[in-house]
Design a protein around this motif. Structure first.
Motif, PDB file in Angstrom:
ATOM      1  N   MET A   1       0.842  -1.205   0.000  1.00 55.39           N
ATOM      2  CA  MET A   1       0.000   0.000   0.000  1.00 55.39           C
ATOM      3  C   MET A   1       0.875   1.253   0.000  1.00 55.39           C
ATOM      4  O   MET A   1       1.817   1.365   0.770  1.00 55.39           O
ATOM      5  CB  MET A   1      -0.912   0.002   1.233  1.00 55.39           C
ATOM      6  N   ASN A   2       0.564   2.198  -0.920  1.00 56.02           N
ATOM      7  CA  ASN A   2       1.336   3.430  -1.049  1.00 56.02           C
ATOM      8  C   ASN A   2       0.769   4.465  -0.077  1.00 56.02           C
ATOM      9  O   ASN A   2      -0.076   5.283  -0.427  1.00 56.02           O
ATOM     10  CB  ASN A   2       1.259   3.937  -2.486  1.00 56.02           C
ATOM     11  N   LYS A   3       1.216   4.427   1.153  1.00 58.07           N
ATOM     12  CA  LYS A   3       0.631   5.236   2.214  1.00 58.07           C
ATOM     13  C   LYS A   3       0.965   6.718   2.043  1.00 58.07           C
ATOM     14  O   LYS A   3       2.108   7.081   1.816  1.00 58.07           O
ATOM     15  CB  LYS A   3       1.143   4.752   3.565  1.00 58.07           C
ATOM     16  N   ILE A   4      -0.052   7.565   2.153  1.00 55.85           N
ATOM     17  CA  ILE A   4       0.131   9.012   2.082  1.00 55.85           C
ATOM     18  C   ILE A   4       0.638   9.517   3.423  1.00 55.85           C
ATOM     19  O   ILE A   4       0.033   9.272   4.466  1.00 55.85           O
ATOM     20  CB  ILE A   4      -1.184   9.725   1.707  1.00 55.85           C
ATOM     21  N   ARG A   5       1.759  10.220   3.392  1.00 59.56           N
ATOM     22  CA  ARG A   5       2.329  10.768   4.619  1.00 59.56           C
ATOM     23  C   ARG A   5       1.850  12.191   4.884  1.00 59.56           C
ATOM     24  O   ARG A   5       1.685  12.598   6.029  1.00 59.56           O
ATOM     25  CB  ARG A   5       3.860  10.728   4.544  1.00 59.56           C
ATOM     26  N   THR A 218       4.028  10.565  -0.552  1.00 63.58           N
ATOM     27  CA  THR A 218       3.796   9.172  -0.197  1.00 63.58           C
ATOM     28  C   THR A 218       5.128   8.480   0.098  1.00 63.58           C
ATOM     29  O   THR A 218       6.202   9.043  -0.102  1.00 63.58           O
ATOM     30  CB  THR A 218       3.095   8.423  -1.341  1.00 63.58           C
ATOM     31  N   GLN A 219       5.048   7.251   0.518  1.00 60.58           N
ATOM     32  CA  GLN A 219       6.255   6.478   0.779  1.00 60.58           C
ATOM     33  C   GLN A 219       7.071   6.250  -0.487  1.00 60.58           C
ATOM     34  O   GLN A 219       8.278   6.033  -0.438  1.00 60.58           O
ATOM     35  CB  GLN A 219       5.880   5.133   1.409  1.00 60.58           C
TER      36      GLN A 219
END
Length: 260
Positions: A1-5, A218-219
């Motif tokens: 999962m491309n987590k939004i920071r 994102t990561q």
């Protein structure tokens, strides 16, 4: 999962051209949308509408807005007596504006690096009179090819370049991966100019234009997205003042987004 920071949103405005009514509406819209930063790309007070009121409204928000100058800001503070006497609109502007307003424009920067990723200019990175995205040799705006736009960037390698000057909202992604955004005009939706040749810039509506530019961190890295916003406002008020100050061409443009 491309987590939004993190997400950060920039509201880019330009070419207000003394239209305090449009500016009020745009600032209200920006506030409602919760932008993190406002940037103003110049051509601020030149116009036959309400230069001093526009300046005063901007001063109320000066801590929230990063501002650079445009070519017609220079035209005001560089104007000679002969130029003022021969140009009724310029005469109106200079008469209406306070000394503080003129000095404020004089000390605005030519361009600005908002961050490593975001660069601001009015026209192009080297000339506030150059259209960065459009070629107008046919008399109508046509988007330049990739190589021509890249050459006009003159080595600016920011991921996002934000400009104004043409009054035409537009987003162009280059082969380099850079995104060039013209946020359009807050206060003057159409005009005709004779330099370098006669050409017309038209948006075909009376709406005030600005852009929201969002960085999604994102990561996997940063992504950028652009939304061009059109804001309805009481454009007839602006057109009435332009007409009162002897500019029926401006009044027509303000009411229609077209050139007479």
């Amino acid at each position: 999962m491309n987590k939004i920071r993190k997400t950060t949103t920039i509201a880019a405005i330009s070419d207000i051209h003394s239209n305090v009514f449009a500016l009020e509406a745009v600032l209200a819209d920006i506030k409602q949308r919760g932008a993190d930063q406002i940037v103003n790309l110049g051509d601020i007070l030149y116009g036959p509408i309400a230069p001093q009121a526009t300046y005063e409204l901007l001063m109320e928000h000066q801590e929230d807005i990063i501002t650079i100058r445009g070519n017609q800001d220079r035209q005001i503070y560089e104007a000679t007596t002969v130029e003022i006497v021969s140009n009724s609109t310029l005469s109106f502007i200079v008469t209406e504006l306070s000394k503080d307003a003129i000095e404020w424009m004089r000390f605005l920067p030519f361009d600005y690096h908002l961050s490593k990723d975001v660069y601001l200019c009015h026209g192009s990175p080297t000339d506030d009179m150059t259209y960065l995205l459009e070629d107008i040799k046919t008399g109508q705006p046509v988007v330049r090819d990739d190589a021509s736009i890249s050459a006009l960037l003159d080595g600016v390698d920011s991921a996002v370049i934000v400009c104004g000057h043409t009054h035409i909202p537009r987003t162009v992604v280059l082969s380099s991966g850079q995104t060039v955004i013209n946020c359009g005009s807050v206060g003057y939706p159409a005009y005709e100019d004779d330099l370098p040749i006669i050409h017309k810039m038209q948006t075909y509506s009376p709406y005030a234009n600005y852009s929201l530019i969002t960085c999604i961190d994102t990561q996997q890295g940063k992504r950028w997205q652009t939304e061009h916003i059109k804001v309805a406002y009481d454009h007839k008020k602006a057109a009435t003042l332009a007409s009162k100050n002897g500019r029926e061409d401006w009044a027509f443009a303000l009411n229609t987004g077209r050139v007479l």
